[in-house]
Design a protein around this motif. Structure first.
Motif, PDB file in Angstrom:
ATOM      1  N   ASN A   1      53.229  35.231   2.569  1.00 16.24           N
ATOM      2  CA  ASN A   1      51.858  35.661   2.542  1.00 16.24           C
ATOM      3  C   ASN A   1      51.493  36.271   3.894  1.00 16.24           C
ATOM      4  O   ASN A   1      52.159  35.822   5.039  1.00 16.24           O
ATOM      5  N   GLN A   2      50.712  37.160   3.806  1.00 12.75           N
ATOM      6  CA  GLN A   2      50.307  37.798   5.066  1.00 12.75           C
ATOM      7  C   GLN A   2      49.634  36.916   5.892  1.00 12.75           C
ATOM      8  O   GLN A   2      48.528  36.079   5.397  1.00 12.75           O
ATOM      9  N   SER A   3      49.524  36.911   7.356  1.00 13.68           N
ATOM     10  CA  SER A   3      48.945  35.800   7.892  1.00 13.68           C
ATOM     11  C   SER A   3      47.316  35.960   8.019  1.00 13.68           C
ATOM     12  O   SER A   3      46.611  34.913   8.110  1.00 13.68           O
ATOM     13  N   ASP A   4      46.985  37.185   7.832  1.00 12.68           N
ATOM     14  CA  ASP A   4      45.425  37.276   7.537  1.00 12.68           C
ATOM     15  C   ASP A   4      45.089  36.727   6.261  1.00 12.68           C
ATOM     16  O   ASP A   4      43.724  36.284   6.300  1.00 12.68           O
ATOM     17  N   SER A   5      45.708  36.638   5.366  1.00 11.36           N
ATOM     18  CA  SER A   5      45.118  36.192   4.080  1.00 11.36           C
ATOM     19  C   SER A   5      45.135  34.592   4.059  1.00 11.36           C
ATOM     20  O   SER A   5      44.375  33.717   3.317  1.00 11.36           O
ATOM     21  N   LEU A   6      45.795  34.054   4.957  1.00 10.99           N
ATOM     22  CA  LEU A   6      45.572  32.355   5.350  1.00 10.99           C
ATOM     23  C   LEU A   6      44.565  32.076   6.377  1.00 10.99           C
ATOM     24  O   LEU A   6      44.214  30.795   6.194  1.00 10.99           O
ATOM     25  N   LEU A   7      44.023  33.090   6.859  1.00  7.46           N
ATOM     26  CA  LEU A   7      42.979  32.658   7.746  1.00  7.46           C
ATOM     27  C   LEU A   7      41.614  31.965   7.033  1.00  7.46           C
ATOM     28  O   LEU A   7      41.024  31.082   7.761  1.00  7.46           O
ATOM     29  N   ASN A   8      41.387  32.139   5.861  1.00  6.68           N
ATOM     30  CA  ASN A   8      40.412  31.752   4.929  1.00  6.68           C
ATOM     31  C   ASN A   8      40.921  30.557   3.956  1.00  6.68           C
ATOM     32  O   ASN A   8      40.111  30.266   3.020  1.00  6.68           O
ATOM     33  N   PHE A   9      41.860  30.027   4.389  1.00  2.11           N
ATOM     34  CA  PHE A   9      42.454  28.944   3.487  1.00  2.11           C
ATOM     35  C   PHE A   9      41.482  27.746   3.416  1.00  2.11           C
ATOM     36  O   PHE A   9      41.512  27.150   2.256  1.00  2.11           O
ATOM     37  N   ALA A  10      41.035  27.696   4.548  1.00  7.66           N
ATOM     38  CA  ALA A  10      40.049  26.437   4.385  1.00  7.66           C
ATOM     39  C   ALA A  10      38.877  26.437   3.407  1.00  7.66           C
ATOM     40  O   ALA A  10      38.372  25.643   2.780  1.00  7.66           O
ATOM     41  N   SER A  11      38.306  27.705   3.475  1.00  3.33           N
ATOM     42  CA  SER A  11      37.436  28.117   2.511  1.00  3.33           C
ATOM     43  C   SER A  11      37.527  28.215   1.093  1.00  3.33           C
ATOM     44  O   SER A  11      37.055  27.697   0.219  1.00  3.33           O
ATOM     45  N   ILE A  12      39.123  28.646   0.814  1.00  5.28           N
ATOM     46  CA  ILE A  12      39.561  28.410  -0.524  1.00  5.28           C
ATOM     47  C   ILE A  12      39.703  27.294  -1.002  1.00  5.28           C
ATOM     48  O   ILE A  12      39.207  26.653  -2.197  1.00  5.28           O
ATOM     49  N   ILE A  13      40.346  26.114  -0.207  1.00  4.10           N
ATOM     50  CA  ILE A  13      40.177  24.733  -0.446  1.00  4.10           C
ATOM     51  C   ILE A  13      38.968  24.374  -0.741  1.00  4.10           C
ATOM     52  O   ILE A  13      38.765  23.375  -1.879  1.00  4.10           O
ATOM     53  N   LYS A  14      38.012  24.758  -0.119  1.00  8.95           N
ATOM     54  CA  LYS A  14      36.638  24.125  -0.510  1.00  8.95           C
ATOM     55  C   LYS A  14      36.024  24.504  -1.622  1.00  8.95           C
ATOM     56  O   LYS A  14      35.670  23.982  -2.375  1.00  8.95           O
ATOM     57  N   LEU A  15      36.230  25.746  -2.021  1.00  6.64           N
ATOM     58  CA  LEU A  15      35.962  26.343  -3.137  1.00  6.64           C
ATOM     59  C   LEU A  15      36.587  25.689  -4.518  1.00  6.64           C
ATOM     60  O   LEU A  15      35.809  25.518  -5.548  1.00  6.64           O
ATOM     61  N   ILE A  16      37.755  25.420  -4.362  1.00  3.02           N
ATOM     62  CA  ILE A  16      38.562  24.805  -5.353  1.00  3.02           C
ATOM     63  C   ILE A  16      37.941  23.433  -5.546  1.00  3.02           C
ATOM     64  O   ILE A  16      37.756  23.094  -6.749  1.00  3.02           O
ATOM     65  N   ARG A  17      37.537  22.719  -4.568  1.00  2.00           N
ATOM     66  CA  ARG A  17      36.999  21.362  -4.918  1.00  2.00           C
ATOM     67  C   ARG A  17      35.834  21.244  -5.360  1.00  2.00           C
ATOM     68  O   ARG A  17      35.282  20.470  -6.063  1.00  2.00           O
ATOM     69  N   SER A  18      35.023  22.408  -5.003  1.00  4.11           N
ATOM     70  CA  SER A  18      33.797  22.410  -5.457  1.00  4.11           C
ATOM     71  C   SER A  18      33.623  22.777  -7.060  1.00  4.11           C
ATOM     72  O   SER A  18      32.733  22.413  -7.754  1.00  4.11           O
ATOM     73  N   LYS A  19      35.019  23.106  -7.710  1.00  2.94           N
ATOM     74  CA  LYS A  19      34.891  23.425  -9.024  1.00  2.94           C
ATOM     75  C   LYS A  19      35.260  22.022  -9.714  1.00  2.94           C
ATOM     76  O   LYS A  19      35.609  21.978 -10.871  1.00  2.94           O
ATOM     77  N   GLY A  20      35.274  20.751  -9.170  1.00  2.00           N
ATOM     78  CA  GLY A  20      35.638  19.609  -9.725  1.00  2.00           C
ATOM     79  C   GLY A  20      37.419  19.443  -9.781  1.00  2.00           C
ATOM     80  O   GLY A  20      37.581  18.548 -10.687  1.00  2.00           O
ATOM     81  N   ILE A  21      38.192  20.158  -9.096  1.00  2.95           N
ATOM     82  CA  ILE A  21      39.455  20.116  -8.839  1.00  2.95           C
ATOM     83  C   ILE A  21      39.962  19.012  -7.838  1.00  2.95           C
ATOM     84  O   ILE A  21      39.576  19.575  -6.899  1.00  2.95           O
ATOM     85  N   GLU A  22      40.762  18.327  -8.176  1.00  2.00           N
ATOM     86  CA  GLU A  22      41.221  17.417  -7.236  1.00  2.00           C
ATOM     87  C   GLU A  22      42.265  18.226  -6.430  1.00  2.00           C
ATOM     88  O   GLU A  22      43.527  18.403  -6.965  1.00  2.00           O
ATOM     89  N   CYS A  23      42.113  18.423  -5.239  1.00  5.94           N
ATOM     90  CA  CYS A  23      43.100  19.551  -4.508  1.00  5.94           C
ATOM     91  C   CYS A  23      43.631  18.639  -3.362  1.00  5.94           C
ATOM     92  O   CYS A  23      42.767  18.207  -2.540  1.00  5.94           O
TER      93      CYS A  23
END
Length: 285
Positions: A63-85
């Motif tokens: 993955n390009q390093s720039d795409s990983l900078l928002n990884f924390a936000s993506i994890i937060k979004l996944i968990r907000s959808k009721g998925i155990e991540c």
């Protein structure tokens, strides 16, 4: 629904982890671009909950390093959808990774004619920092062979009871290096050493003669009681904070006698408390 993100350094065992998870009933996808992760959640997982009830996705430094900078936000979004991540990060010592690449003659995904392997490993570690910082648990595979790693993954993820924290008691020898994935390390080198008794030297902490030798030592009992009191107080605190995994490492000089004995003794005590207990003796083959 459960989503497990598997990441880590190239050569640390991610492929073994994914195949093991597949055997445990996970739907596994390797090297999914982070930019597609949100779309995969919305358009695939949530659209077919039965098929993707347990999913594992491998994400690595391709993955390009720039795409990983928002990884924390993506994890937060996944968990907000009721998925155990959860995020599992795998690593190994640099010397071990260099040796593995030398033995397999595979090319590191970041190397080219102008970038040698050693520098690629440094860059890879930097790229993956956003994932490593969010890891729910870290597995160090520097001294773990294929079958040990599969057993460890099965115990920690594939077949564990998710209602309780999973605690791993690991014995090790300081002369072989400190385990990098330990949350707590207890040094038992101050205790009487059966190694200096000729008839006990070739045995391990699993043998009855060693058990009887250490059972007779008052200092061993005191040490065990002190560690037990510490864990009794703090394990519930970690569980309250939502921790799923905790690794307790017990180290002696060679990892054969005292550390094995105490790791087994602690595991035996906590097995009666409805916790998920894993035992690993790193130096025993």
């Amino acid at each position: 629904m459960k989503l497990l993100i598997v990441s880590g350094l190239s050569g640390s065992g991610k492929s073994i982890a994914l195949t093991t998870l597949e055997d445990c009933g996970f739907y596994c996808i390797d090297n999914l671009p982070v930019t597609l992760l949100e779309d995969f959640i919305n358009d695939v997982m949530l659209a077919d909950r039965k098929t993707y009830e347990k999913t594992a996705i491998g994400i690595d430094a391709r993955n390009q390093s720039d795409s990983l900078l928002n990884f924390a936000s993506i994890i937060k979004l996944i968990r907000s959808k009721g998925i155990e991540c959860e995020v599992m990060f795998m690593q190994a010592e640099e010397a071990v990774l260099l040796k593995r690449y030398s033995e397999t003659r595979r090319r590191h995904p970041l190397t080219d004619y102008n970038l040698p392997l050693k520098e690629a490993l440094v860059i890879e570690k930097e790229i993956l920092k956003p994932i490593a910082r969010l890891a729910d648990f870290v597995i160090d595979t520097s001294r773990t062979h294929y079958h040990q790693l599969r057993d460890l993954i099965r115990d920690q993820v594939g077949e564990r009871n998710v209602r309780h924290i999973s605690i791993q008691f690991q014995s090790f020898g300081f002369k072989h290096g400190v385990p990098l994935d330990a949350d707590f390390i207890f040094d038992v080198r101050c205790l009487p050493n059966p190694y200096w008794v000729p008839e006990l030297r070739g045995l391990t902490g699993k043998d009855q003669a060693i058990i009887e030798f250490l059972d007779r030592e008052p200092n061993v009992l005191e040490y065990f009681q002190d560690v037990s009191a510490f864990l009794e107080r703090w394990i519930p605190r970690f569980e309250e904070e939502g921790r799923s995994y905790l690794t307790i490492a017990i180290g002696c000089t060679g990892g054969q006698h005292r550390s094995v004995y105490l790791a087994d003794l602690l595991a035996k005590q906590y097995k009666s408390q409805a916790l998920n207990i894993i035992i690993r003796h790193r130096e025993l083959h």
